[in-house]
Design a protein around this motif. Structure first.
Motif, short mmCIF file in Angstrom:
data_model
loop_
_atom_site.label_atom_id
_atom_site.label_comp_id
_atom_site.label_asym_id
_atom_site.label_seq_id
_atom_site.Cartn_x
_atom_site.Cartn_y
_atom_site.Cartn_z
N LEU A 64 0.85 -1.17 0.00
CA LEU A 64 0.00 0.00 0.00
C LEU A 64 0.89 1.23 0.00
N GLU B 207 0.80 5.38 0.06
CA GLU B 207 0.01 6.59 0.24
C GLU B 207 0.70 7.77 -0.44
N CYS C 276 -4.32 6.19 -1.80
CA CYS C 276 -3.67 4.94 -1.38
C CYS C 276 -3.81 3.95 -2.53
N TRP D 123 -8.51 4.31 6.38
CA TRP D 123 -7.50 5.27 6.81
C TRP D 123 -7.53 5.38 8.33
N TYR E 153 -2.33 6.82 7.78
CA TYR E 153 -1.97 5.50 7.28
C TYR E 153 -3.12 4.86 6.53
N CYS E 154 -2.80 4.30 5.40
CA CYS E 154 -3.75 3.48 4.67
C CYS E 154 -3.66 2.05 5.18
N GLY F 132 0.19 0.90 4.91
CA GLY F 132 1.13 1.70 4.16
C GLY F 132 2.16 2.32 5.09
#
Length: 121
Positions: A4, A6, A22, A36, A95-96, A112
């Protein structure tokens, strides 16, 4: 191997907007949520928003409803977070995450690297 990535973070003035992206690769997440989360130093990573595979069902942290919008690209491999009317309290690393079935961060196996969002007053 799933990855992943971002993008879209940065510095914005209070009241402004940002859109995070993402991009998922390496596997599909059919049947799972992508979402997220955000984290500030010294605090827990908190849920922001999530979306199902179809892109129809979305979930939001109560405090962010109406300002943040999560969506999914037509190819299903990219998820976006549109953030409007940003305030300094939105400053965090975003963060994804993928592979979850709920809004609980412990449910997500894939993450991610994070993207910094800084909102200046």
């Amino acid at each position: 191997q799933a990855q992943l990535v971002e993008s879209g973070g940065g510095l914005v003035q209070a009241g402004g907007s940002l859109r995070l992206s993402c991009a998922a690769s390496g596997r599909t997440f059919r049947g799972y949520l992508m979402g997220w989360f955000r984290q500030v130093p010294g605090k827990e990573r908190k849920f922001v928003a999530a979306i199902d595979w179809s892109g129809i069902t979305t979930y939001y942290a109560d405090s962010l409803k109406g300002r943040f919008t999560i969506s999914r690209g037509n190819a299903k491999t990219t998820v976006y977070l549109q953030m409007n009317r940003l305030t300094p309290e939105d400053t965090a690393v975003y963060y994804c995450a993928a592979g979850g079935l709920s809004t609980n961060r412990d449910d997500y196996a894939y993450w991610g690297q994070g993207t910094q969002v800084t909102v200046s007053s």
